[in-house]
Design a protein around this motif. Sequence first.
Motif, short mmCIF file in Angstrom:
data_model
loop_
_atom_site.label_atom_id
_atom_site.label_comp_id
_atom_site.label_asym_id
_atom_site.label_seq_id
_atom_site.Cartn_x
_atom_site.Cartn_y
_atom_site.Cartn_z
N SER A 12 0.83 -1.20 0.00
CA SER A 12 0.00 0.00 0.00
C SER A 12 0.87 1.25 0.00
N GLU A 13 0.82 1.99 -1.10
CA GLU A 13 1.57 3.25 -1.18
C GLU A 13 1.05 4.25 -0.15
N ALA A 14 -0.25 4.22 0.11
CA ALA A 14 -0.85 5.17 1.06
C ALA A 14 -0.35 4.92 2.48
N ILE A 15 -0.34 3.65 2.91
CA ILE A 15 0.14 3.33 4.26
C ILE A 15 1.62 3.65 4.38
N LEU A 16 2.40 3.30 3.37
CA LEU A 16 3.84 3.58 3.38
C LEU A 16 4.09 5.09 3.47
N ALA A 17 3.40 5.87 2.66
CA ALA A 17 3.61 7.32 2.65
C ALA A 17 3.19 7.97 3.96
N ALA A 18 2.15 7.46 4.61
CA ALA A 18 1.63 8.06 5.84
C ALA A 18 2.41 7.67 7.08
N ASN A 19 3.27 6.66 6.98
CA ASN A 19 3.95 6.15 8.17
C ASN A 19 5.46 6.11 7.98
N LEU A 20 6.00 4.99 7.54
CA LEU A 20 7.45 4.86 7.38
C LEU A 20 8.01 5.96 6.47
N GLY A 21 7.28 6.29 5.42
CA GLY A 21 7.72 7.31 4.48
C GLY A 21 7.87 8.69 5.07
N ARG A 22 7.25 8.95 6.21
CA ARG A 22 7.35 10.24 6.90
C ARG A 22 8.46 10.28 7.94
N SER A 23 9.15 9.17 8.15
CA SER A 23 10.20 9.11 9.16
C SER A 23 11.36 10.04 8.76
N LEU A 31 15.82 4.10 1.52
CA LEU A 31 14.70 3.19 1.72
C LEU A 31 14.57 2.31 0.49
N HIS A 32 14.61 1.00 0.70
CA HIS A 32 14.40 0.03 -0.38
C HIS A 32 13.03 -0.61 -0.15
N VAL A 33 12.14 -0.52 -1.12
CA VAL A 33 10.79 -1.07 -0.99
C VAL A 33 10.61 -2.24 -1.95
N GLU A 34 10.14 -3.35 -1.40
CA GLU A 34 9.77 -4.51 -2.20
C GLU A 34 8.25 -4.55 -2.29
N ARG A 35 7.74 -4.68 -3.51
CA ARG A 35 6.30 -4.68 -3.72
C ARG A 35 5.85 -6.01 -4.33
N ASP A 36 4.66 -6.43 -3.92
CA ASP A 36 3.98 -7.59 -4.53
C ASP A 36 4.74 -8.90 -4.40
N ALA A 37 5.50 -9.07 -3.35
CA ALA A 37 6.17 -10.35 -3.10
C ALA A 37 5.15 -11.35 -2.57
N PRO A 38 5.34 -12.64 -2.85
CA PRO A 38 4.38 -13.64 -2.37
C PRO A 38 4.50 -13.95 -0.88
N HIS A 61 5.62 -1.18 6.86
CA HIS A 61 5.27 0.09 6.23
C HIS A 61 4.38 0.96 7.12
N ASP A 62 3.78 0.38 8.16
CA ASP A 62 2.94 1.15 9.08
C ASP A 62 3.70 1.56 10.34
N LEU A 63 5.01 1.61 10.24
CA LEU A 63 5.88 1.98 11.35
C LEU A 63 6.39 3.40 11.13
N TYR A 64 6.47 4.18 12.20
CA TYR A 64 7.06 5.52 12.15
C TYR A 64 8.27 5.54 13.06
N LEU A 65 9.40 6.02 12.52
CA LEU A 65 10.63 6.12 13.29
C LEU A 65 10.84 7.59 13.64
N ASN A 174 1.70 1.96 13.86
CA ASN A 174 0.31 2.32 13.57
C ASN A 174 -0.42 1.12 12.99
N ASP A 175 -0.46 0.09 13.81
CA ASP A 175 -1.08 -1.18 13.40
C ASP A 175 -2.59 -1.12 13.56
N ARG A 176 -3.24 -2.11 12.98
CA ARG A 176 -4.70 -2.21 13.08
C ARG A 176 -5.03 -3.40 13.95
#
Length: 197
Positions: A12-23, A31-38, A61-65, A174-176
Amino acid sequence: MSQIVIACASHSEAILAANLGRSPLLAEVPLHVERDAPSAAIAYNRALDATLAPIIVFAHHDLYLPPGWETLLAARLAELPPDWALFGSFGIGLDGAPIGPVWSSSLGMIVGRVPMTPAPVQAFDELLIVLRRASGLRFDEALPGWHMYGTDIVQTARAAGQGAYAGALPCIHNDRYHGSLGTDFDEAYRFMQRKWA
């Protein structure tokens, strides 16, 4: 900071941008992002292969540092004994006690006691795992899905005579809240039962 890379598996680009991406440390740390891995193991092994830094921080991705986190990380790593392979923000100590501290949004509280020195662990919560590349550790790609890989990598390190520790490395998760565990968790659990019986 050239010694560190942050690795994240995100769907989720939205979750990444709102959390880890704001660190704030991402202004200096790649930051190295892996997408769509099984699976998590495949995603994180891909990240190991795609990066070169001696310290890899695998983060949800829902972590803030928070500000200054990288300075605290350097201080905590300097406290570790020479056998260290893994370090985490939250783990289960050898005595079964939770070691943190991590703010959990779903629980509305800080979880984990704060040790005065890094404490050996038998398992990690997967929210944040620091791996020393020189350890040679990799994630087991036979482990299905996105659960239990924190416990598996700790047990792999310990079986190889390497250390796994948790300590005072605060972060915000910021877990659910999940009212129940899905069949994917059950699959990972059964795999762990067989592997580490």
